[in-house]
Design a protein around this motif. Structure first.
Motif, mmCIF file in Angstrom:
data_model
loop_
_atom_site.group_PDB
_atom_site.id
_atom_site.type_symbol
_atom_site.label_atom_id
_atom_site.label_comp_id
_atom_site.label_asym_id
_atom_site.label_seq_id
_atom_site.Cartn_x
_atom_site.Cartn_y
_atom_site.Cartn_z
ATOM 1 N N THR A 1 -0.372 7.675 0.805
ATOM 2 C CA THR A 1 -1.413 7.524 1.810
ATOM 3 C C THR A 1 -1.802 8.814 2.289
ATOM 4 O O THR A 1 -1.383 9.894 1.770
ATOM 5 C CB THR A 1 -0.694 6.891 3.000
ATOM 6 N N ASP A 2 -2.792 8.900 3.011
ATOM 7 C CA ASP A 2 -3.189 10.098 3.803
ATOM 8 C C ASP A 2 -1.962 10.890 4.154
ATOM 9 O O ASP A 2 -2.165 12.158 4.265
ATOM 10 C CB ASP A 2 -4.411 10.096 4.579
ATOM 11 N N ALA A 3 -1.374 10.263 5.051
ATOM 12 C CA ALA A 3 -0.314 10.901 5.906
ATOM 13 C C ALA A 3 0.696 11.650 4.856
ATOM 14 O O ALA A 3 1.204 12.585 5.036
ATOM 15 C CB ALA A 3 0.496 9.721 6.685
ATOM 16 N N GLU A 4 1.084 10.897 3.794
ATOM 17 C CA GLU A 4 1.966 11.540 2.740
ATOM 18 C C GLU A 4 1.253 12.572 2.157
ATOM 19 O O GLU A 4 2.212 13.566 1.796
ATOM 20 C CB GLU A 4 2.231 10.404 1.831
ATOM 21 N N LYS A 5 0.144 12.496 1.559
ATOM 22 C CA LYS A 5 -0.563 13.634 1.130
ATOM 23 C C LYS A 5 -0.420 14.840 1.826
ATOM 24 O O LYS A 5 -0.260 16.042 1.535
ATOM 25 C CB LYS A 5 -2.098 13.110 0.689
ATOM 26 N N ALA A 6 -0.924 14.659 3.246
ATOM 27 C CA ALA A 6 -1.020 15.717 4.380
ATOM 28 C C ALA A 6 0.312 16.163 4.378
ATOM 29 O O ALA A 6 0.615 17.560 4.424
ATOM 30 C CB ALA A 6 -1.587 15.165 5.825
ATOM 31 N N LYS B 1 5.002 0.711 2.613
ATOM 32 C CA LYS B 1 3.927 -0.041 3.333
ATOM 33 C C LYS B 1 3.600 1.049 4.579
ATOM 34 O O LYS B 1 4.035 2.058 4.491
ATOM 35 C CB LYS B 1 4.777 -1.127 4.111
ATOM 36 N N THR B 2 2.535 0.599 5.271
ATOM 37 C CA THR B 2 2.160 1.476 6.502
ATOM 38 C C THR B 2 1.939 0.549 7.703
ATOM 39 O O THR B 2 2.234 -0.573 7.695
ATOM 40 C CB THR B 2 0.523 2.114 5.938
ATOM 41 N N LEU B 3 1.592 1.467 8.939
ATOM 42 C CA LEU B 3 1.763 0.825 10.250
ATOM 43 C C LEU B 3 0.291 0.222 10.536
ATOM 44 O O LEU B 3 -0.335 0.058 11.745
ATOM 45 C CB LEU B 3 2.277 1.476 11.208
ATOM 46 N N GLU B 4 -0.622 -0.017 9.427
ATOM 47 C CA GLU B 4 -1.978 -0.235 9.828
ATOM 48 C C GLU B 4 -2.175 -1.528 10.386
ATOM 49 O O GLU B 4 -3.251 -1.529 11.317
ATOM 50 C CB GLU B 4 -2.680 -0.409 8.054
ATOM 51 N N SER B 5 -1.514 -2.565 10.454
ATOM 52 C CA SER B 5 -1.527 -3.690 11.098
ATOM 53 C C SER B 5 -1.312 -3.711 12.494
ATOM 54 O O SER B 5 -1.723 -4.486 13.508
ATOM 55 C CB SER B 5 -0.490 -4.677 10.594
ATOM 56 N N GLU C 1 -1.837 3.733 11.158
ATOM 57 C CA GLU C 1 -1.332 3.861 9.843
ATOM 58 C C GLU C 1 -0.912 5.216 9.212
ATOM 59 O O GLU C 1 -0.299 5.417 8.429
ATOM 60 C CB GLU C 1 -2.547 3.234 8.932
ATOM 61 N N GLN C 2 -1.360 6.380 10.079
ATOM 62 C CA GLN C 2 -1.200 7.474 9.626
ATOM 63 C C GLN C 2 0.137 8.198 9.859
ATOM 64 O O GLN C 2 0.688 9.287 9.394
ATOM 65 C CB GLN C 2 -2.122 8.496 10.368
#
Length: 531
Positions: free
Chosen positions: A100-105, A283-287, A217-218
């Protein structure tokens, strides 16, 4: 709480490190003739930024019209030696970063030394020239209330405008007012607002709303903490908290686990409840993006409640995760503190005689009744008072506190009913001073106005008592905690005429004389007969 937050520079169609890591040398369709580019902060963005240079290089465009960076060297704020070539193993590692973007960052920030002096700074509504390369931008300002840090992204820099990708978090506190004398009062009942009035002993209903960030989700972990503070000494108890997510119970899902703490630690002075979500593997917290969490509860207004315009406050704010670059989600922001208020009032009755002197020996009772209540047309004062107090007629009853003696006021001549609110009332004289006439029950309406949903003012704007029947006149005394005061007068009983009077007395006197005279005549006659 960390005041510095990271944001990312979103770049147009930037290439990834895969191009560099695969060959180390790149063939270009077109080589840039300039060596610098601009980083600009738009006018709408009021933040100032520190710019950390991780890598530098030569920017070109390949045959697929993608921007590529060659001859990559460590920048002034990289974790390597400034100006030294970046090893191929490092480039390969960076190119392999996925997720995810968060993991890449989170992975990419490890290549920047954010404790060093930034290579550049840029202010709101301005720009700065920087060499081509990779950069991290650090927010130099503290995050404002309700604001969040942006997940930063590291990419090849071309001409770039800073584009904040932060979410926002909102939270609000309101309460429900009620006119229990008039359930059809739509302006009061069922209307959430910032102020209310209630009787002492009533349960005051509160409603908290927290709208989550639309960028949840981030986060690798995300939490919110409700901090609710009731005015000390004014409330007796808090009910069980009814906590919901978009109207449903909060529970684990396929995407995340949830933990709620602090619910059982509430006291009569408030509570602090934390809800924390943790995404499951992969998973992410997007929901959760933009979802709403609500808490409904009641607090019982106690005997220690403040009377009149001082009111009884309830303060609230929300703490929340505000930095998606933080691994454990512990960085927090806070929403602005909000305050709601509940008023309660008192009625003071002074008892006097027909000469307006304080009168002892009376007792009073006060009842709240429905707004359409009127006294019966027939019956004496006592029967009318019993009607007002009858079960099914009185919504609520109140007990008076009698005054102690002072230099100017004898004991038991002033009656205080503490903790009333708006509605219709009946004041009944339950005991009448000896030798005086019982007054009819006095019917009156209490009306108050104070701040509402649109009017955020927390002041008591007006308080009145209006006679419905009887002789009662009520005035507001702002010098005595905004008491509604009334003077109730008793008339002495009337002395009725009785049979007899002065004429009878004269007859008694004459009768006595005749009796005496008659006796004397008999005595004289007998004396003459004896001679």
């Amino acid at each position: 709480m960390k005041k510095n937050r990271f944001i990312a520079l979103a770049l147009a169609a930037g290439m990834t490190f895969c191009n560099v890591a695969a060959t180390g040398v790149v063939a270009y369709a077109e080589t840039q003739t300039t060596t610098t580019t601009k980083i600009t902060v738009p006018a709408a963005d009021k933040h100032n930024y520190e710019i950390y240079q991780i890598f530098t290089g030569e920017l070109s465009t390949d045959e697929n019209n993608k921007q590529v960076l060659s001859n990559v060297k460590w920048g002034e704020n990289g974790t390597g030696t400034a100006g030294a070539d970046v090893q191929k193993t490092t480039l390969d590692t960076i190119a392999a970063i996925t997720g995810t973007d968060a993991e890449k960052a989170a992975a990419l920030k490890n290549y920047a030394d954010l404790t060093s002096t930034p290579a550049f700074t840029v202010n709101s509504n301005s720009s700065v020239d920087v060499p081509y390369g990779y950069y991290l931008i650090k927010d130099a300002d503290a995050i404002a209330e309700g604001d969040e840090a942006t997940l930063y992204i590291v990419q090849v820099v071309g001409p770039t405008e800073v584009a904040r990708k932060a979410g926002t978090t909102e939270a609000h506190k309101l309460l429900d007012d009620a006119n229990d004398s008039n359930p059809n009062d739509e302006a009061t009942n069922g209307t959430l607002q910032t102020s209310s009035d209630y009787d002492i002993g009533d349960e005051v209903p509160y409603h908290i709303t927290a709208k989550l960030s639309d960028k949840v989700e981030q986060y690798k972990k995300y939490h919110i903490t409700f901090v609710d503070t009731l005015q000390s000494g004014s409330f007796d108890a808090i009910s069980t908290l009814d906590i919901k997510l978009d109207g449903q119970a909060i529970e684990n899902t396929d995407d995340y686990t949830v933990e709620i703490t602090g619910v059982d630690a509430r006291t009569k002075n408030g509570f602090e409840v934390t809800i924390e979500w943790t995404p499951k593997d992969g998973k992410t917290l997007e929901s959760l993006n933009g979802k709403t969490v609500t808490i409904d509860f009641t607090a019982t207004l106690g005997e220690g409640a403040k009377i009149g315009s001082e009111g009884n406050t309830n303060k609230f704010n929300l703490k929340y995760s505000n930095n998606p670059n933080d691994e454990d989600g512990s960085d927090e922001g806070e929403t602005p503190e909000e305050t709601v208020i509940t008023f309660t009032y008192k009625l003071v009755v002074n008892k006097v005689d027909q000469d307006e002197n304080p009168l002892t020996g009376a007792e009073f009772a006060l009842y709240k009744v429905s707004s359409d209540y009127v006294l019966p047309e027939t019956g004496d004062a006592k029967s009318k008072g019993e009607h007002a107090a009858a079960e099914g007629t009185a919504i609520q009853s109140y007990t008076a506190t009698k005054n102690q003696a002072t230099d100017s006021l004898p004991a038991g001549t002033q009656f205080t009913f503490k903790g009333i609110d708006d509605g219709r009332y009946v004041l009944v004289e339950t005991t009448t001073p000896t030798g005086y006439n019982t007054i009819d029950p006095q019917v009156f309406d209490v009306t108050a106005t104070h701040g509402g949903k649109e009017n955020k003012a927390l002041s008591l704007d007006s308080l009145t008592g209006d006679k419905v029947s009887g002789e009662i006149i009520l005035t507001r005394d702002t010098s005595d905690n905004d008491a509604l005061k009334a003077t109730i007068m008793n008339q002495k009983g009337t002395v009725l005429p009785s049979t007899g009077g002065m004429g009878t007395t004269i007859l008694y006197v004459i009768g006595g004389i005749l009796v005496i005279g008659g006796g004397a005549a008999i005595f004289i006659k007998r004396k003459k007969d004896a001679e």
